[in-house]
Design a protein around this motif. Structure first.
Motif, PDB file in Angstrom:
ATOM      1  N   ARG A   4       0.881  -1.185  -0.075  1.00  0.00           N
ATOM      2  CA  ARG A   4       0.039  -0.038  -0.026  1.00  0.00           C
ATOM      3  C   ARG A   4       0.945   1.216  -0.072  1.00  0.00           C
ATOM      4  NH1 ARG A   4      -5.014  -0.111   3.593  1.00  0.00           N
ATOM      5  NH2 ARG A   4      -6.030  -0.564   1.599  1.00  0.00           N
ATOM      6  N   ASP A   5       1.959   1.185   0.840  1.00  0.00           N
ATOM      7  CA  ASP A   5       2.614   2.391   0.908  1.00  0.00           C
ATOM      8  C   ASP A   5       3.557   2.595  -0.519  1.00  0.00           C
ATOM      9  OD1 ASP A   5       2.354   2.660   3.586  1.00  0.00           O
ATOM     10  OD2 ASP A   5       4.211   1.597   4.269  1.00  0.00           O
ATOM     11  N   MET A   6       3.877   1.454  -1.091  1.00  0.00           N
ATOM     12  CA  MET A   6       4.504   1.594  -2.412  1.00  0.00           C
ATOM     13  C   MET A   6       3.771   2.117  -3.640  1.00  0.00           C
ATOM     14  SD  MET A   6       6.922  -2.043  -2.683  1.00  0.00           S
ATOM     15  CE  MET A   6       7.378  -2.534  -1.333  1.00  0.00           C
ATOM     16  N   ALA A   7       2.103   1.602  -3.452  1.00  0.00           N
ATOM     17  CA  ALA A   7       1.382   2.047  -4.354  1.00  0.00           C
ATOM     18  C   ALA A   7       1.129   3.699  -4.413  1.00  0.00           C
ATOM     19  CB  ALA A   7       0.102   1.173  -4.245  1.00  0.00           C
ATOM     20  N   GLY A   8       0.969   4.066  -3.035  1.00  0.00           N
ATOM     21  CA  GLY A   8       0.785   5.493  -2.819  1.00  0.00           C
ATOM     22  C   GLY A   8       1.907   6.400  -3.308  1.00  0.00           C
ATOM     23  N   TYR A   9       3.265   5.602  -3.021  1.00  0.00           N
ATOM     24  CA  TYR A   9       4.593   6.446  -3.472  1.00  0.00           C
ATOM     25  C   TYR A   9       4.215   6.523  -4.944  1.00  0.00           C
ATOM     26  CZ  TYR A   9       9.356   7.693  -4.022  1.00  0.00           C
ATOM     27  OH  TYR A   9      10.726   8.297  -4.402  1.00  0.00           O
ATOM     28  N   LEU A  10       3.996   5.556  -5.699  1.00  0.00           N
ATOM     29  CA  LEU A  10       3.793   5.554  -7.177  1.00  0.00           C
ATOM     30  C   LEU A  10       2.378   6.340  -7.576  1.00  0.00           C
ATOM     31  CD1 LEU A  10       4.853   1.893  -7.631  1.00  0.00           C
ATOM     32  CD2 LEU A  10       6.336   4.282  -8.139  1.00  0.00           C
ATOM     33  N   ASP A  11       1.682   7.000  -6.671  1.00  0.00           N
ATOM     34  CA  ASP A  11       0.395   7.321  -7.147  1.00  0.00           C
ATOM     35  C   ASP A  11      -0.646   6.299  -8.045  1.00  0.00           C
ATOM     36  OD1 ASP A  11      -1.657   9.621  -6.884  1.00  0.00           O
ATOM     37  OD2 ASP A  11      -0.659  10.391  -8.437  1.00  0.00           O
ATOM     38  N   ILE A  12      -0.410   5.141  -7.499  1.00  0.00           N
ATOM     39  CA  ILE A  12      -1.300   4.193  -8.226  1.00  0.00           C
ATOM     40  C   ILE A  12      -2.239   3.452  -6.989  1.00  0.00           C
ATOM     41  CG2 ILE A  12       0.072   3.943 -10.247  1.00  0.00           C
ATOM     42  CD1 ILE A  12       0.938   1.121  -8.715  1.00  0.00           C
ATOM     43  N   ILE A  30      11.051  -4.497 -11.802  1.00  0.00           N
ATOM     44  CA  ILE A  30      11.719  -3.306 -12.069  1.00  0.00           C
ATOM     45  C   ILE A  30      11.370  -2.340 -10.914  1.00  0.00           C
ATOM     46  CG2 ILE A  30      12.035  -1.155 -13.388  1.00  0.00           C
ATOM     47  CD1 ILE A  30      11.899  -2.744 -15.853  1.00  0.00           C
ATOM     48  N   VAL A  31      10.080  -2.240 -10.474  1.00  0.00           N
ATOM     49  CA  VAL A  31       9.616  -1.344  -9.779  1.00  0.00           C
ATOM     50  C   VAL A  31      10.115  -1.864  -8.237  1.00  0.00           C
ATOM     51  CG1 VAL A  31       7.453  -0.631  -8.399  1.00  0.00           C
ATOM     52  CG2 VAL A  31       7.571  -0.551 -10.786  1.00  0.00           C
ATOM     53  N   MET A  32      10.008  -3.229  -8.177  1.00  0.00           N
ATOM     54  CA  MET A  32      10.400  -3.810  -6.671  1.00  0.00           C
ATOM     55  C   MET A  32      12.021  -3.664  -6.446  1.00  0.00           C
ATOM     56  SD  MET A  32       7.725  -4.655  -4.872  1.00  0.00           S
ATOM     57  CE  MET A  32       6.779  -3.371  -5.712  1.00  0.00           C
ATOM     58  N   LYS A  33      12.756  -3.825  -7.582  1.00  0.00           N
ATOM     59  CA  LYS A  33      14.196  -3.287  -7.395  1.00  0.00           C
ATOM     60  C   LYS A  33      14.478  -1.971  -7.172  1.00  0.00           C
ATOM     61  CE  LYS A  33      15.753  -7.408 -10.466  1.00  0.00           C
ATOM     62  NZ  LYS A  33      16.546  -7.738 -11.543  1.00  0.00           N
ATOM     63  N   GLY A  34      13.684  -1.253  -7.702  1.00  0.00           N
ATOM     64  CA  GLY A  34      13.965   0.343  -7.365  1.00  0.00           C
ATOM     65  C   GLY A  34      13.531   0.527  -6.016  1.00  0.00           C
ATOM     66  N   PHE A  35      12.701  -0.057  -5.342  1.00  0.00           N
ATOM     67  CA  PHE A  35      12.383   0.280  -3.934  1.00  0.00           C
ATOM     68  C   PHE A  35      13.427  -0.620  -3.168  1.00  0.00           C
ATOM     69  CE2 PHE A  35       7.845   0.942  -5.324  1.00  0.00           C
ATOM     70  CZ  PHE A  35       7.684   2.312  -4.630  1.00  0.00           C
ATOM     71  N   ALA A  36      14.004  -1.674  -3.715  1.00  0.00           N
ATOM     72  CA  ALA A  36      15.045  -2.271  -2.893  1.00  0.00           C
ATOM     73  C   ALA A  36      16.370  -1.484  -2.787  1.00  0.00           C
ATOM     74  CB  ALA A  36      15.192  -3.683  -3.268  1.00  0.00           C
ATOM     75  N   PHE A  37      16.535  -0.814  -3.997  1.00  0.00           N
ATOM     76  CA  PHE A  37      17.741  -0.068  -4.190  1.00  0.00           C
ATOM     77  C   PHE A  37      17.827   1.134  -3.223  1.00  0.00           C
ATOM     78  CE2 PHE A  37      19.903   3.427  -6.119  1.00  0.00           C
ATOM     79  CZ  PHE A  37      21.327   2.691  -6.413  1.00  0.00           C
ATOM     80  N   GLU A  38      16.625   1.598  -3.287  1.00  0.00           N
ATOM     81  CA  GLU A  38      16.423   3.006  -2.455  1.00  0.00           C
ATOM     82  C   GLU A  38      16.588   2.579  -0.974  1.00  0.00           C
ATOM     83  OE1 GLU A  38      12.809   5.752  -1.328  1.00  0.00           O
ATOM     84  OE2 GLU A  38      13.303   5.265  -3.454  1.00  0.00           O
ATOM     85  N   GLU A  39      16.042   1.426  -0.551  1.00  0.00           N
ATOM     86  CA  GLU A  39      16.260   0.986   0.854  1.00  0.00           C
ATOM     87  C   GLU A  39      17.952   0.691   1.155  1.00  0.00           C
ATOM     88  OE1 GLU A  39      15.276   0.322   4.742  1.00  0.00           O
ATOM     89  OE2 GLU A  39      13.883   1.096   3.058  1.00  0.00           O
ATOM     90  N   ALA A  40      18.412   0.037   0.334  1.00  0.00           N
ATOM     91  CA  ALA A  40      19.666  -0.437   0.415  1.00  0.00           C
ATOM     92  C   ALA A  40      20.619   1.002   0.339  1.00  0.00           C
ATOM     93  CB  ALA A  40      20.267  -1.350  -0.636  1.00  0.00           C
ATOM     94  N   VAL A  41      20.268   2.000  -0.156  1.00  0.00           N
ATOM     95  CA  VAL A  41      21.006   3.349  -0.043  1.00  0.00           C
ATOM     96  C   VAL A  41      20.716   3.805   1.134  1.00  0.00           C
ATOM     97  CG1 VAL A  41      21.242   5.612  -1.181  1.00  0.00           C
ATOM     98  CG2 VAL A  41      21.150   3.776  -2.728  1.00  0.00           C
ATOM     99  N   LYS A  42      19.431   3.608   1.699  1.00  0.00           N
ATOM    100  CA  LYS A  42      19.099   4.376   3.006  1.00  0.00           C
ATOM    101  C   LYS A  42      20.131   3.774   3.965  1.00  0.00           C
ATOM    102  CE  LYS A  42      14.733   5.791   2.317  1.00  0.00           C
ATOM    103  NZ  LYS A  42      12.973   5.609   2.585  1.00  0.00           N
TER     104      LYS A  42
END
Length: 62
Positions: A4-12, A30-42
């Motif tokens: 739900r959080d991911m969907a809200g972030y993507l405005d879907i 691709i979307v899930m890898k993007g979120f995983a990458f963002e989390e890894a960077v944090k």
């Protein structure tokens, strides 16, 4: 982060995200890898901050 959080972030809607998982698996991946990458960077930034704090702590003890 929840779906739900991911969907809200993507405005879907969460349903759209689930549909992507079923109907467009490459897009979903691709979307899930993007979120995983963002989390890894944090996490990497947090680790770097902790290491910097430790370094400063040990420098001040000399």
């Amino acid at each position: 982060m929840t779906q739900r959080d991911m969907a809200g972030y993507l405005d879907i809607t969460p349903v759209t995200l689930r549909n992507w998982r079923r109907d467009k698996p490459h897009l979903y991946e691709i979307v899930m890898k993007g979120f995983a990458f963002e989390e890894a960077v944090k996490k990497a930034q947090q680790n770097a901050d902790e290491l910097k704090a430790l370094e400063e702590e040990f420098k001040s003890k000399k």
